[in-house]
Design a protein around this motif. Structure first.
Motif, PDB file in Angstrom:
ATOM      1  N   ILE A 217      40.617  43.433  25.309  1.00  0.00           N
ATOM      2  CA  ILE A 217      41.296  42.497  26.204  1.00  0.00           C
ATOM      3  C   ILE A 217      40.749  41.095  25.987  1.00  0.00           C
ATOM      4  N   ARG A 218      39.421  41.012  25.857  1.00  0.00           N
ATOM      5  CA  ARG A 218      38.820  39.704  25.588  1.00  0.00           C
ATOM      6  C   ARG A 218      39.290  39.139  24.256  1.00  0.00           C
ATOM      7  N   ARG A 219      39.318  40.023  23.261  1.00  0.00           N
ATOM      8  CA  ARG A 219      39.748  39.572  21.925  1.00  0.00           C
ATOM      9  C   ARG A 219      41.180  39.057  21.949  1.00  0.00           C
ATOM     10  N   ILE A 220      42.022  39.769  22.674  1.00  0.00           N
ATOM     11  CA  ILE A 220      43.430  39.359  22.774  1.00  0.00           C
ATOM     12  C   ILE A 220      43.525  37.990  23.422  1.00  0.00           C
ATOM     13  N   ARG A 221      42.765  37.817  24.506  1.00  0.00           N
ATOM     14  CA  ARG A 221      42.775  36.543  25.204  1.00  0.00           C
ATOM     15  C   ARG A 221      42.372  35.411  24.259  1.00  0.00           C
ATOM     16  N   ASP A 222      41.282  35.647  23.491  1.00  0.00           N
ATOM     17  CA  ASP A 222      40.793  34.584  22.609  1.00  0.00           C
ATOM     18  C   ASP A 222      41.761  34.330  21.456  1.00  0.00           C
ATOM     19  N   ARG A 223      42.325  35.411  20.908  1.00  0.00           N
ATOM     20  CA  ARG A 223      43.167  35.253  19.721  1.00  0.00           C
ATOM     21  C   ARG A 223      44.502  34.606  20.049  1.00  0.00           C
ATOM     22  N   PHE A 224      45.097  35.015  21.175  1.00  0.00           N
ATOM     23  CA  PHE A 224      46.432  34.510  21.476  1.00  0.00           C
ATOM     24  C   PHE A 224      46.421  33.372  22.490  1.00  0.00           C
ATOM     25  N   GLY A 225      45.254  33.125  23.087  1.00  0.00           N
ATOM     26  CA  GLY A 225      45.160  32.061  24.076  1.00  0.00           C
ATOM     27  C   GLY A 225      46.065  32.287  25.270  1.00  0.00           C
ATOM     28  N   ILE A 226      46.112  33.526  25.765  1.00  0.00           N
ATOM     29  CA  ILE A 226      46.993  33.824  26.893  1.00  0.00           C
ATOM     30  C   ILE A 226      46.164  34.183  28.115  1.00  0.00           C
ATOM     31  N   ALA A 227      46.814  34.063  29.262  1.00  0.00           N
ATOM     32  CA  ALA A 227      46.180  34.483  30.505  1.00  0.00           C
ATOM     33  C   ALA A 227      46.434  35.975  30.694  1.00  0.00           C
ATOM     34  N   VAL A 228      45.462  36.664  31.274  1.00  0.00           N
ATOM     35  CA  VAL A 228      45.622  38.094  31.528  1.00  0.00           C
ATOM     36  C   VAL A 228      45.372  38.349  33.005  1.00  0.00           C
ATOM     37  N   ILE A 229      46.279  39.086  33.641  1.00  0.00           N
ATOM     38  CA  ILE A 229      46.018  39.531  35.017  1.00  0.00           C
ATOM     39  C   ILE A 229      45.988  41.034  34.971  1.00  0.00           C
ATOM     40  N   LEU A 230      44.972  41.639  35.489  1.00  0.00           N
ATOM     41  CA  LEU A 230      44.955  43.095  35.448  1.00  0.00           C
ATOM     42  C   LEU A 230      44.694  43.716  36.802  1.00  0.00           C
ATOM     43  N   ILE A 231      45.397  44.825  37.014  1.00  0.00           N
ATOM     44  CA  ILE A 231      45.165  45.662  38.182  1.00  0.00           C
ATOM     45  C   ILE A 231      44.279  46.787  37.694  1.00  0.00           C
ATOM     46  N   GLU A 232      43.215  47.063  38.377  1.00  0.00           N
ATOM     47  CA  GLU A 232      42.373  48.142  37.882  1.00  0.00           C
ATOM     48  C   GLU A 232      41.529  48.697  39.009  1.00  0.00           C
ATOM     49  N   HIS A 233      41.271  49.998  38.947  1.00  0.00           N
ATOM     50  CA  HIS A 233      40.393  50.615  39.930  1.00  0.00           C
ATOM     51  C   HIS A 233      38.998  50.798  39.384  1.00  0.00           C
ATOM     52  N   ASP A 234      38.855  50.633  38.053  1.00  0.00           N
ATOM     53  CA  ASP A 234      37.544  50.792  37.435  1.00  0.00           C
ATOM     54  C   ASP A 234      36.743  49.507  37.653  1.00  0.00           C
ATOM     55  N   MET A 235      35.854  49.531  38.670  1.00  0.00           N
ATOM     56  CA  MET A 235      35.153  48.309  39.072  1.00  0.00           C
ATOM     57  C   MET A 235      34.270  47.768  37.960  1.00  0.00           C
ATOM     58  N   ASN A 236      33.749  48.676  37.143  1.00  0.00           N
ATOM     59  CA  ASN A 236      32.916  48.259  36.031  1.00  0.00           C
ATOM     60  C   ASN A 236      33.703  47.311  35.118  1.00  0.00           C
ATOM     61  N   LEU A 237      34.919  47.733  34.807  1.00  0.00           N
ATOM     62  CA  LEU A 237      35.781  46.910  33.950  1.00  0.00           C
ATOM     63  C   LEU A 237      36.111  45.584  34.619  1.00  0.00           C
ATOM     64  N   VAL A 238      36.542  45.664  35.867  1.00  0.00           N
ATOM     65  CA  VAL A 238      36.981  44.459  36.573  1.00  0.00           C
ATOM     66  C   VAL A 238      35.849  43.454  36.690  1.00  0.00           C
ATOM     67  N   MET A 239      34.685  43.934  37.133  1.00  0.00           N
ATOM     68  CA  MET A 239      33.560  43.027  37.365  1.00  0.00           C
ATOM     69  C   MET A 239      33.077  42.420  36.060  1.00  0.00           C
ATOM     70  N   ASN A 240      33.242  43.154  34.968  1.00  0.00           N
ATOM     71  CA  ASN A 240      32.732  42.649  33.703  1.00  0.00           C
ATOM     72  C   ASN A 240      33.612  41.623  33.026  1.00  0.00           C
ATOM     73  N   ILE A 241      34.938  41.810  33.085  1.00  0.00           N
ATOM     74  CA  ILE A 241      35.737  40.880  32.294  1.00  0.00           C
ATOM     75  C   ILE A 241      36.511  39.859  33.104  1.00  0.00           C
ATOM     76  N   CYS A 242      36.676  40.078  34.406  1.00  0.00           N
ATOM     77  CA  CYS A 242      37.497  39.127  35.144  1.00  0.00           C
ATOM     78  C   CYS A 242      36.681  37.894  35.491  1.00  0.00           C
ATOM     79  N   GLU A 243      37.325  36.749  35.381  1.00  0.00           N
ATOM     80  CA  GLU A 243      36.652  35.503  35.762  1.00  0.00           C
ATOM     81  C   GLU A 243      36.912  35.188  37.224  1.00  0.00           C
TER      82      GLU A 243
END
Lengths: 284, 347
Positions: A217-243
């Motif tokens: 997800i990070r790579r996609i963001r950097d490569r395409f320069g797009i915004a990402v909004i994600l719904i997720e229940h995995d707190m580990n994922l959310v806390m780690n990559i969301c700004e």
């Protein structure tokens, strides 16, 4: 995992990374609300996301997260409020028009074109990227050959993000579950979006797959320069990559902020775990 | 996607296929026109050809788009009457040389276009519905066409359709060559459309409409487009039918005709063009072959269908499509484990 912390600043309606201040927000949502009959599913939803930002939308089951995605893609028409996509109000637009304006999404329950090949799935995402007309395809004019060839190469390079280029001729329905989720992301990327909405991308994935997804997800963001909004229940994922994270409960935003702020916020803890010592009057 | 796999480059494929198609058309026409084939047999071949066009045209709406229209005979009727009236009006039988063929071509195209216009008119409101509802509304449309044709004998003072007594003395323009050419052209056009971005859009609607829409595909537009294409080729087949019979009765375009075409598509495998062609051939030839047992032929016919639905509900070929290039490539790569599907069908 999150190496460099992005500094966040408050702007009217939301929090965006500092680097985006001054640019118009990619997506600006103002007082969005929808009623289903007498039931208010989402109300007074304010949200701003800047270019290159990864935003998270969390909340207990039934909080209205997917409804927000459906509102953003105009699957539902909002009862109140506005969605501004790069300054353009999307009110009254069809889902496919919103997609052309730059919102692509994946689905919580995977919706692939199952009996078509992986490559075809991605090529369908590129439909609007190719412009040749019906006459060109019936007569196989040069426009057809040129655009199809380019699209195929592009599709394979998109698939290579997830190392799926060797699966191009496999039927999408025969892919393993994790690969189906990844293919959905590739298909969404193929529509050349400005904002990518991911609805529970890590659902059903094991920890190592989740970690890989996070990197991707990070790579996609950097490569395409797009915004990402994600719904997720995995707190580990959310806390780690969301700004920035917004927490939704009963259709309303109850908290907004950085992962650290959200983690400590008493209102959020209450929404997820109930009140301290209030076990007797909790009914869900 | 093995790199050591030999493939035929694209222009070569098309060249090989074109040459083979032309040879096939010419050879079969020469064979049929020689004395070896009786007139009765030629006529059956012509009917088979017409039914093939009907089946592959319905296959667009049923197999590729995934809808279930039951009014296909209605579009055929529109095409048949348009073609019939046009051929009578220009008096095609008296024309000679180039103009004769021009009239035929014009009649075929005109029938297709008028049927296509009806396709748009019906498609726009009808395709808002799905499944059973769409089936009922298209069924209703088919019946409306038949009833209107039965009851109207003159339009604004012009004797056009002659109502229930039928449209008679239509120039018999349909020959084996005509039919053959139309079959081949229809197959090629449909194939070309389906293997393009437009075709993929149509398939995506069948697979998952919500996902298709969120991939930026104008689902309504492509639904109507597929439906119109389907109607267009049904109209062409109708025109050939008019030129074959020489007279038209509204009652021959009833509900059962639509069902007959649908059965061909379902039996052959929805979404497989080769399947539609094969089953149209078999289901047209079967009743003729069983003429000797005339009392039992409908029993055999229905038995075949029932057995089919029990043992192979996806139809004879499922979604498999024939590809000459694929076979050639298999021969070029002997004993290469699984021949991956190239997915290209060629008629």
């Amino acid at each position: 995992m999150s190496e460099q912390k992005t500094k966040l600043v408050e702007v009217p309606g939301g929090i965006i990374p500092e680097r985006d201040v001054g640019q118009p927000p990619v997506l600006e949502v103002r007082h969005l609300g929808i009623d289903f009959g007498g039931l208010t599913a989402v109300d007074d939803f304010d949200f701003v996301i800047g270019k290159d930002e990864i935003g998270g939308l969390i909340g207990p089951n039934g909080a209205g997260k997917t409804t927000v995605f459906n509102l953003l893609t105009n699957v539902y028409q909002p009862t109140r409020g506005h969605i501004l996509l790069g300054g353009v109000d999307t009110r009254g637009k069809k889902t496919y028009e919103v997609n052309k304006l730059g919102i692509a999404r994946t689905f919580q329950n995977i919706r692939l074109f199952k009996t078509l090949t992986v490559l075809d799935n991605v090529l369908i995402g590129m439909h609007n990227g190719m412009g040749y007309n019906l006459g060109s395809s019936v007569l196989r004019l040069p426009a057809y050959w040129k655009q199809e060839k380019e699209a195929k190469q592009e599709a394979l390079s998109l698939l290579s993000i997830f190392d799926m280029q060797d699966l191009a001729e496999v039927h999408a329905g025969n892919l393993p579950y994790g690969a189906q989720r990844r293919l959905e992301i590739v298909r969404a990327l193929a529509t050349n979006p400005k904002i990518l909405l991911l609805d529970e991308p890590a659902a059903g994935m094991n920890p190592s797959e989740t970690a890989e997804l996070m990197e991707n997800i990070r790579r996609i963001r950097d490569r395409f320069g797009i915004a990402v909004i994600l719904i997720e229940h995995d707190m580990n994922l959310v806390m780690n990559i969301c700004e920035g994270i917004a927490v939704l409960n009963y259709g309303r935003i109850i908290a907004k902020g950085t992962p650290e702020e959200i983690r400590k916020n008493p209102v959020v803890i209450e929404a997820y775990l109930g009140k301290k010592g209030g076990a007797t009057d909790a009914e869900g | 996607m093995k790199t050591n796999r030999k493939t035929i480059p694209m222009p070569m494929r098309y060249l090989i296929n074109t040459v083979l198609i032309v040879l096939f058309v010419l050879a079969s026409t020469l064979f049929v026109n020689s004395d070896a084939v009786s007139g009765y047999f030629t006529k059956i071949l012509m009917v088979i050809g017409i039914n093939i066009i009907l089946a592959i045209s319905l296959n667009i709406a049923t197999g590729y788009l995934g809808q279930l229209p039951l009014g296909h005979a209605g579009f055929m009727a529109v095409g048949a009457y348009t073609g019939g009236i046009f051929l009578k009006a220009v008096d095609a039988a008296k024309a000679t040389g180039g103009t004769y063929y021009l009239y035929i071509a014009a009649a075929l195209v005109l029938s297709g276009i008028v049927a296509g216009i009806f396709g748009i008119l019906i498609g726009v409101p009808a395709l808002r519905l799905k499944g059973d509802y769409l089936a009922i509304i298209t069924l209703g449309f088919g019946e409306i066409i038949r009833v209107v044709l039965t009851n109207i004998d003159s339009v604004l003072g012009f004797d056009l359709t002659y109502g229930a007594s039928g449209l008679k003395r239509i120039p018999k323009i349909t020959t084996f060559f005509n039919v053959m050419l139309c079959v081949v052209l229809s197959c090629v056009v449909i194939h070309m459309v389906m293997k393009s971005r437009h075709g993929r859009a149509i398939l995506s609607i069948r697979e998952n409409e919500i996902a298709a829409e969120s991939c930026g595909i104008r689902t309504t537009y492509y639904k109507v487009m597929a439906f119109t294409m389907s109607a267009f080729f049904a109209g062409v087949a109708g025109c050939l039918y008019a030129g074959y019979l020489g007279s038209l009765q509204p009652s021959s375009f009833g509900f059962m005709k639509s069902i007959e075409i649908l059965v061909m598509v379902v039996l052959g495998g929805m979404g497989s063009m080769l399947g539609s062609i094969l089953s149209a051939t078999v289901l047209t030839a079967l009743p003729e072959a069983l003429r000797a047992f005339s009392d039992y032929r409908m029993v055999v016919y229905s038995l075949v269908l029932v057995l089919m639905m029990i043992f192979k509900p996806t139809g004879l070929l499922g979604q498999y499509d024939f590809s000459l290039s694929r076979i050639l490539e298999k021969l070029m790569n002997p004993k290469k484990s699984t021949g991956k599907k190239e997915g290209a069908s060629h008629e």
